[in-house]
Design a protein around this motif. Structure first.
Motif, PDB file in Angstrom:
ATOM      1  N   TYR A  39      38.815  34.067  42.900  1.00  0.00           N
ATOM      2  CA  TYR A  39      38.576  34.259  41.471  1.00  0.00           C
ATOM      3  C   TYR A  39      38.074  32.969  40.831  1.00  0.00           C
ATOM      4  O   TYR A  39      38.532  31.866  41.164  1.00  0.00           O
ATOM      5  CB  TYR A  39      39.863  34.698  40.767  1.00  0.00           C
ATOM      6  CG  TYR A  39      40.148  36.188  40.870  1.00  0.00           C
ATOM      7  CD1 TYR A  39      39.722  37.064  39.883  1.00  0.00           C
ATOM      8  CD2 TYR A  39      40.838  36.718  41.959  1.00  0.00           C
ATOM      9  CE1 TYR A  39      39.977  38.423  39.967  1.00  0.00           C
ATOM     10  CE2 TYR A  39      41.096  38.073  42.065  1.00  0.00           C
ATOM     11  CZ  TYR A  39      40.664  38.924  41.057  1.00  0.00           C
ATOM     12  OH  TYR A  39      40.909  40.271  41.140  1.00  0.00           O
ATOM     13  N   ARG A  93      40.467  37.600  47.923  1.00  0.00           N
ATOM     14  CA  ARG A  93      39.556  37.499  46.781  1.00  0.00           C
ATOM     15  C   ARG A  93      39.580  36.053  46.288  1.00  0.00           C
ATOM     16  O   ARG A  93      40.660  35.444  46.223  1.00  0.00           O
ATOM     17  CB  ARG A  93      39.976  38.424  45.635  1.00  0.00           C
ATOM     18  CG  ARG A  93      39.895  39.901  45.896  1.00  0.00           C
ATOM     19  CD  ARG A  93      40.388  40.662  44.667  1.00  0.00           C
ATOM     20  NE  ARG A  93      40.439  42.098  44.867  1.00  0.00           N
ATOM     21  CZ  ARG A  93      40.940  42.955  43.973  1.00  0.00           C
ATOM     22  NH1 ARG A  93      41.409  42.499  42.822  1.00  0.00           N
ATOM     23  NH2 ARG A  93      40.956  44.248  44.231  1.00  0.00           N
ATOM     24  N   LEU A 142      41.602  43.254  31.083  1.00  0.00           N
ATOM     25  CA  LEU A 142      41.156  43.590  32.429  1.00  0.00           C
ATOM     26  C   LEU A 142      40.326  44.868  32.374  1.00  0.00           C
ATOM     27  O   LEU A 142      40.648  45.805  31.638  1.00  0.00           O
ATOM     28  CB  LEU A 142      42.343  43.813  33.368  1.00  0.00           C
ATOM     29  CG  LEU A 142      43.062  42.599  33.947  1.00  0.00           C
ATOM     30  CD1 LEU A 142      44.193  43.058  34.852  1.00  0.00           C
ATOM     31  CD2 LEU A 142      42.104  41.707  34.705  1.00  0.00           C
ATOM     32  N   HIS A 153      35.991  41.135  36.563  1.00  0.00           N
ATOM     33  CA  HIS A 153      37.276  41.818  36.487  1.00  0.00           C
ATOM     34  C   HIS A 153      37.926  41.734  35.111  1.00  0.00           C
ATOM     35  O   HIS A 153      38.773  42.550  34.772  1.00  0.00           O
ATOM     36  CB  HIS A 153      38.238  41.247  37.530  1.00  0.00           C
ATOM     37  CG  HIS A 153      39.346  42.177  37.892  1.00  0.00           C
ATOM     38  ND1 HIS A 153      40.220  41.970  38.910  1.00  0.00           N
ATOM     39  CD2 HIS A 153      39.722  43.371  37.357  1.00  0.00           C
ATOM     40  CE1 HIS A 153      41.082  42.958  38.994  1.00  0.00           C
ATOM     41  NE2 HIS A 153      40.805  43.829  38.055  1.00  0.00           N
ATOM     42  N   GLU A 163      45.363  44.059  39.188  1.00  0.00           N
ATOM     43  CA  GLU A 163      45.491  45.429  38.700  1.00  0.00           C
ATOM     44  C   GLU A 163      46.841  46.046  39.038  1.00  0.00           C
ATOM     45  O   GLU A 163      47.194  47.099  38.501  1.00  0.00           O
ATOM     46  CB  GLU A 163      44.360  46.313  39.240  1.00  0.00           C
ATOM     47  CG  GLU A 163      44.279  46.387  40.752  1.00  0.00           C
ATOM     48  CD  GLU A 163      43.323  45.355  41.332  1.00  0.00           C
ATOM     49  OE1 GLU A 163      42.712  45.640  42.368  1.00  0.00           O
ATOM     50  OE2 GLU A 163      43.188  44.266  40.738  1.00  0.00           O
ATOM     51  N   ARG A 182      38.092  49.191  36.134  1.00  0.00           N
ATOM     52  CA  ARG A 182      37.676  48.965  37.515  1.00  0.00           C
ATOM     53  C   ARG A 182      36.789  47.725  37.538  1.00  0.00           C
ATOM     54  O   ARG A 182      35.930  47.573  36.662  1.00  0.00           O
ATOM     55  CB  ARG A 182      36.885  50.161  38.070  1.00  0.00           C
ATOM     56  CG  ARG A 182      37.710  51.404  38.315  1.00  0.00           C
ATOM     57  CD  ARG A 182      36.798  52.539  38.769  1.00  0.00           C
ATOM     58  NE  ARG A 182      37.542  53.747  39.087  1.00  0.00           N
ATOM     59  CZ  ARG A 182      38.046  54.041  40.265  1.00  0.00           C
ATOM     60  NH1 ARG A 182      37.875  53.199  41.267  1.00  0.00           N
ATOM     61  NH2 ARG A 182      38.707  55.170  40.469  1.00  0.00           N
ATOM     62  N   PRO A 183      36.974  46.815  38.486  1.00  0.00           N
ATOM     63  CA  PRO A 183      36.058  45.670  38.579  1.00  0.00           C
ATOM     64  C   PRO A 183      34.617  46.160  38.690  1.00  0.00           C
ATOM     65  O   PRO A 183      34.310  47.079  39.458  1.00  0.00           O
ATOM     66  CB  PRO A 183      36.514  44.950  39.844  1.00  0.00           C
ATOM     67  CG  PRO A 183      37.948  45.365  40.028  1.00  0.00           C
ATOM     68  CD  PRO A 183      38.029  46.771  39.520  1.00  0.00           C
TER      69      PRO A 183
END
Length: 502
Positions: A466, A464, A410, A498, A383, A413-414
């Motif tokens: 992914y 994180r 994207l 995301h 982001e 907000r996740p």
């Protein structure tokens, strides 16, 4: 219908002194002292001094006795006026073709035909006030139907921005004190002696006795405030602005005639720009009517140009917004914002680059505010790896990392999802998003992204993981787990969606 913005700068003299002398502590009270013979009084006080009970008009000796360590600077009206002039020139290039000084502490502008370029009146006022605040200048801005009403409301309102709806000026000003009518102090004192306190009380009184005692000025100011007579704004112009004019012996009014003379003015303006090696970024067409009113149209471009055909088209597209009234006696075309522009020769054997600035100009002059280009930022956090830039901004050499594929879209907000997965590094077997369970058929990952510890301490150990996953319908998603799956300090171990792949 004309719409007028009044900008009030309540502490301009003290703000000017602080900008000129950074050594004055920010928390120290500062006052400006004026003198007449041996009498000295406070002509301006900053916010710090006002909190301590100092006010404009207070004797300087009394103020000095009340506040120890008071910074006192002699008044310099010439320097204050010069500072106001510089701010007015800046507002001319940014907000409206018709901008003038409203001494000693204000700016006035007619935003009819220009506010759409700022996204509307309220966004324009907010952006205007924020721009002044960024320069260390507290400001209040009001938009109304007339100069007099906007001026009075800007100096009486406690809000930073205030929009008076069209045709509601009388309701907004009737309760204002008569001191805001822009008449001399002697007249205000005399009116108060007669029992008048508000504009509404004065407006409801027969005009003849007031004019007999105080002259015609009070009636004229009332008529200007309520919009009964026009109060034209004479726009400020600096010598550096390139401007061409065309006056008419007989007033014109037909759209075809206006378009013809606009084309001639554009040709004349481009010749002067070419002689100076300049291109125009912002062009203002000023229309002077026989009834002593002024209208303006503003056309902007994404990059400097002096193409006669293109500038003519941008202005012709908006000619229908001109109200000629009883006729137009003069047209003026000004290059309000210019930049250097060199001639460039296009090769006959090479294909010219596709230029989309013409489309950008058309959309921008229609008031479209969401014209931008996405550019990469040097950050692994998804982001933070993208930013919005001007559509014609130059490349800065940054690129997105190509080690792992990134989704086309994207989320803002996740979004939290429910997942069944084997820790610490296995992809999900299924996940539930927005109430629907999706079984994972294929997956790739994990791609570990570490927090940017130099931004905030909470990201020192944050990570994180992914995964790119594909469900049974072939849809591909980008999901991540907050944390490394082992240590609770690295994240909550919750899962989020995301992004989505094409």
């Amino acid at each position: 219908m004309a719409r007028v913005v009044s900008v009030f700068l309540p502490t301009l003299p003290t703000d000017r002194v602080r900008r000129a002398d950074p050594s004055i502590p920010a928390e120290a009270p500062l006052v400006i002292v004026a003198r007449s013979g041996s009498t000295r009084w406070l002509s301006a006080v900053d916010a710090n001094a006002a909190k301590l009970g100092l006010r404009v008009g207070m004797p300087a000796a009394k103020a000095q006795a009340l506040v120890q360590g008071l910074h006192m600077v002699d008044a310099d009206p010439v320097a204050d006026l010069a500072a106001l002039e510089r701010l007015t020139f800046w507002a001319l290039t940014q907000y409206s073709p018709i901008v003038a000084m409203d001494p000693p502490d204000g700016i006035v502008m007619d935003t009819e035909g220009a506010d759409h370029l700022q996204g509307g009146e309220q966004p324009m006022l907010s952006r205007l006030v924020n721009s002044f605040r960024a320069r260390g200048l507290p400001a209040r801005a009001v938009v109304a139907d007339t100069w007099g009403s906007a001026h009075a409301l800007a100096r009486s309102s406690t809000k930073e921005t205030f929009v008076v709806p069209p045709r509601q000026t009388p309701d907004a000003v009737i309760s204002l004190p008569i001191s805001l009518l822009r008449v001399n102090a002697e007249s205000v004192t005399g009116l108060r002696t007669l029992g008048f306190k508000t504009v509404g009380e004065l407006a409801a009184t027969p005009r003849a006795p007031i004019a007999l005692r105080f002259g015609p000025e009070i009636g004229r100011r009332l008529d200007q405030m309520f919009g009964r007579i026009a109060e034209p704004i004479d726009p400020i112009r600096c010598p550096e602005i390139i401007e061409v004019h065309r006056a008419f012996a007989e007033p014109i009014g037909a759209a075809e005639t206006i378009a013809k003379y606009v084309s001639r003015l554009v040709t004349q303006l481009c010749l002067e720009l070419q002689a100076k090696g300049l291109g125009v970024r912002r062009t203002d067409l000023i229309v002077h009517r026989v009834d002593n009113t002024i209208q303006a149209l503003r056309a902007g471009t994404a990059k400097p140009v002096r193409d006669v055909a293109w500038l003519t088209k941008l202005l012709h597209d908006r000619i229908e917004k001109i109200d000629p009234g009883y006729g137009i006696e003069k047209l003026s075309l000004a290059a309000t914002m210019v930049e250097p522009l060199n001639d460039r020769q296009i090769s006959l054997v090479e294909d010219a680059d596709v230029d989309v600035t013409s489309l950008i100009d058309v959309l921008g002059n229609r008031g479209t505010q969401r014209i931008y280009r996405l550019a990469p930022v040097a950050s692994d956090v998804p982001e933070r790896s993208v930013q919005r830039v001007l559509p014609v901004a130059s490349e800065d050499g940054q690129t997105w990392p190509m080690t792992w594929p990134r989704p086309v879209r994207l989320m803002d907000r996740p979004e939290l999802i429910e997942v069944m997965a084997l820790l610490p590094d296995h992809p999900p077997v299924w996940f539930t998003w927005r109430g629907k369970r999706r079984r994972v058929k294929r997956a790739d990952g994990p791609e570990r992204i570490y927090g940017e510890w130099w931004r905030r301490t909470s990201e020192w150990v944050a990570v994180r993981d992914y995964f790119t996953v594909e469900d049974e319908t072939g849809e591909r998603y980008w999901i991540f787990r907050s944390g490394d799956g082992v240590d609770a300090e690295t994240g909550s171990h919750k899962w989020f969606l995301h992004g989505m792949f094409a």
